[in-house]
Design a protein around this motif. Sequence first.
Motif, short mmCIF file in Angstrom:
data_model
loop_
_atom_site.label_atom_id
_atom_site.label_comp_id
_atom_site.label_asym_id
_atom_site.label_seq_id
_atom_site.Cartn_x
_atom_site.Cartn_y
_atom_site.Cartn_z
N GLU A 1 0.73 -1.20 -0.04
CA GLU A 1 0.16 -0.01 0.05
C GLU A 1 0.97 1.06 -0.08
O GLU A 1 0.21 2.41 -0.39
N TYR B 1 3.20 0.73 -4.04
CA TYR B 1 2.33 0.10 -5.41
C TYR B 1 0.94 1.04 -5.51
O TYR B 1 0.73 1.81 -4.66
N PRO B 2 0.61 1.18 -6.77
CA PRO B 2 -0.77 1.91 -6.89
C PRO B 2 -1.75 1.43 -6.11
O PRO B 2 -1.88 0.41 -5.64
N VAL B 3 -2.83 2.32 -6.09
CA VAL B 3 -4.01 1.85 -5.03
C VAL B 3 -4.86 0.70 -5.83
O VAL B 3 -5.33 -0.17 -5.12
N ARG B 4 -4.65 0.64 -7.11
CA ARG B 4 -5.63 -0.45 -7.96
C ARG B 4 -4.74 -1.19 -8.95
O ARG B 4 -3.84 -0.26 -9.38
N THR B 5 -4.89 -2.36 -9.26
CA THR B 5 -4.05 -3.15 -10.40
C THR B 5 -4.57 -2.56 -11.72
O THR B 5 -5.39 -2.01 -11.98
N ASN C 1 -7.99 -4.33 -12.42
CA ASN C 1 -8.66 -3.01 -11.88
C ASN C 1 -9.14 -3.53 -10.25
O ASN C 1 -10.36 -3.14 -10.00
N THR D 1 -8.08 -3.69 -5.94
CA THR D 1 -7.14 -3.28 -5.00
C THR D 1 -6.00 -4.24 -4.79
O THR D 1 -6.07 -5.37 -4.52
N TYR D 2 -4.95 -3.28 -4.79
CA TYR D 2 -3.69 -4.11 -5.04
C TYR D 2 -3.57 -5.11 -3.61
O TYR D 2 -3.44 -4.41 -2.55
N VAL E 1 6.02 0.60 -11.84
CA VAL E 1 5.58 1.07 -10.74
C VAL E 1 6.08 2.59 -10.40
O VAL E 1 7.49 2.67 -10.57
N SER F 1 6.36 4.77 -8.06
CA SER F 1 6.70 5.48 -6.79
C SER F 1 8.00 5.87 -6.73
O SER F 1 8.26 6.89 -6.01
N THR G 1 2.43 6.37 -1.75
CA THR G 1 1.13 6.13 -2.17
C THR G 1 0.15 7.24 -1.38
O THR G 1 0.02 7.28 -0.03
#
Length: 720
Positions: free
Chosen positions: A87, A90-94, A117, A119-120, A134, A136, A164
């Motif tokens: 969290e 990584y992004p919030v969603r796949t 799409n 939640t990761y 990724v 970040s 994130t």
Amino acid sequence: PSFVGPYPDIAIAGHALITAVAPVYYTGEFKNYSYNDTYIAHTGLDISMDSVSALFTDLEDALVEGSFALLVNTTLSPVAISQSVVEKIYPVRTGFEHDRITYDTANLTNILDDRRNKTYLVSDTLHQGLLQGVPSANWSSLAESISNVARGERGYMVLNITLTGETEAVPYYVMFDRWEYVSDWVVLVLAPVDKVDNAVSVEFSSDRIEIEAFHGELIHSSITLYNSGSLDVRVKPSAWPTWLVFEEEAAALIGSPITLARGASIEIDFRLETRNLEAGISISTVAFRVVDDGYTDCFYDRDVTFETVLRVKSKIDQNLIGSIVIAGWVLMAIVMANALAFIGWTLYYWEDRIIKCSQPRFLVMLCSGTIIMSSAIVTIGIDDDNSSLEAADKACMATPWLISMGFITSFSALFSKIWRINKIFQNPSFRRITVTEADVLVPFLILFTLNFALLLTWTLYDPLRYERLRVDKSNPLVTYGTCRFEKESTVGLAVGVLAVNFGAIILACAQAYRAREISDEFSESKWVGVTVASWLQVIIVGLPVIFLVKENPTATYMLETTLIFVACTSLLLFIFVPKILFQRQHANDPNSRASKFGSGVRIFDPDVLPGVKVYNPQSGSASRIDSLGSITPSSEKNANCSSALGIRIVSSPGIMSSVEQDNEDLLSQVQEMQKRIEQLEQENATLKAVSHEVCEQQEKAKENVVSSEVPEEQKEQHET
């Protein structure tokens, strides 16, 4: 042995596995064959990524606040990563990659899990390594740094990471350890740069201590040493001045440093010795050596300091009153307890003849005055040590008010008694007089008004104020506190107050001397005189001594409180103790039981006022005391007597000899007058007889004249 994976768990959708694979070798005989470390097969153990990731969850914030760790391969694909780390980086969603779909191997058209799409989750990292878009951080630079490190070696770099949900990148130390055996995996430990730089954060609660002390004084103080960093450290004193001495636990640190755990603190106790310092300011730095607690590849060795400022002053002797005020409070309590006890006794025996003759209202007034006067002991004991300067100023002016007003209240009762007794018994005109309670209030009102006016003028014009003066003008280190006024003209007001009260004492002594011959049974004038004389003696002796010891507040306080105590106590005891003893002595004597004032006054001592006439205000008659216990009513009446309460004595034993001579002279005059009256009565009778004869002759002469001149008819009418 080696590890394979991670890879999706076909049995449980959304999970991933790592397989630990190890070859199997055999040495020995088997079915007539000999084996010597011969490879037979491979064995494997599937490990859930979730269980491995849990280990990394425990590592979060363990190094410093905000630190975390994960396990990756050389291409930065996560092998073990916790959900919280996912969290963060990584992004919030796949994404929508096709490989996020898991198909049934038996039927490829059957979708077991679709992670597009979503939640990761930890398992989603199987399809997207850090190098695969990724955003970040610049993860490729990290991969390059890792590739430059051989297996079994370590390294680190600074990487800006945008966590994130955040908008700004934060520099992180990325420390990596490339495994030498089993698998070519890398352990990554990430920690914020500022937190790592301050991982060893040891500081004192204050960077400066300022202390004032008198020369020769020992001052105890302390300071706290905190370890707010993320690493344990070892501390010990490294530098300090000679006039600073460590105490208790801090003293033990000199020879053997102790470990100060992260988040812990230690109290550093010390004392400052001023006996070898000169007056002035001494400034020195106290340092403690801080080193890391044996961490590998960590070589922290620095000093943490605080500054000590010691202002040494020459010791000042302020001559404070101190705890001696307790002794004064005890004396005040004794006076007040006695006064209240005597008030209670007076109220209890209010109708007793002895109390009636002493006028109980003025006995209560006397006790009230001593209570007011003794309360000045409290104000005398106030100085700038036990109270504020403002309170000390007010106490200075309150003291003369309490003493003077209390003195007047008590003294007016004393003076009124003496004045009343002398006015009755020293009556040379032998006239009937009445002394009521309103009469004896006159001296009280006069004295009270004079004192109140002088004190009020003093308070408004130039009140007393508390000041600290030097005992020796050339030595500013020895002082004493005292009450003073600013204007020299105020001396006149103070002298006026003393003069009014001192003059009243002189007058009272004179009145007491005049009443010295009066019987103690009828009046307490003897004890009043003794009391006033004792007051005069105390004042004459005590006031000069107070001026002699004025530079010693303790001695002055004890002397002033003792004088007040002696004055109040002597007044109460000399007035009430004889009265109490006399009342008890005659309590059971039937011949000494007096009736109330409403039915007259009876005196039962043959030695007291024989032959004295006592006036009864209700009946308006006077009775003469002939002998013990007998009262002979007099035939005298006085229509002009008022019904005001009081004792009216119409004769006095002090002038009986002159009265007897006057009586003899009056008797002889009365006899002569009686003889003269008899003569006048005889002459009056003779004159009456002569006058009667003359009148008869005149009547006859008139009748003859009328008979000769008036006609007969007129005579008849005239006779009719």
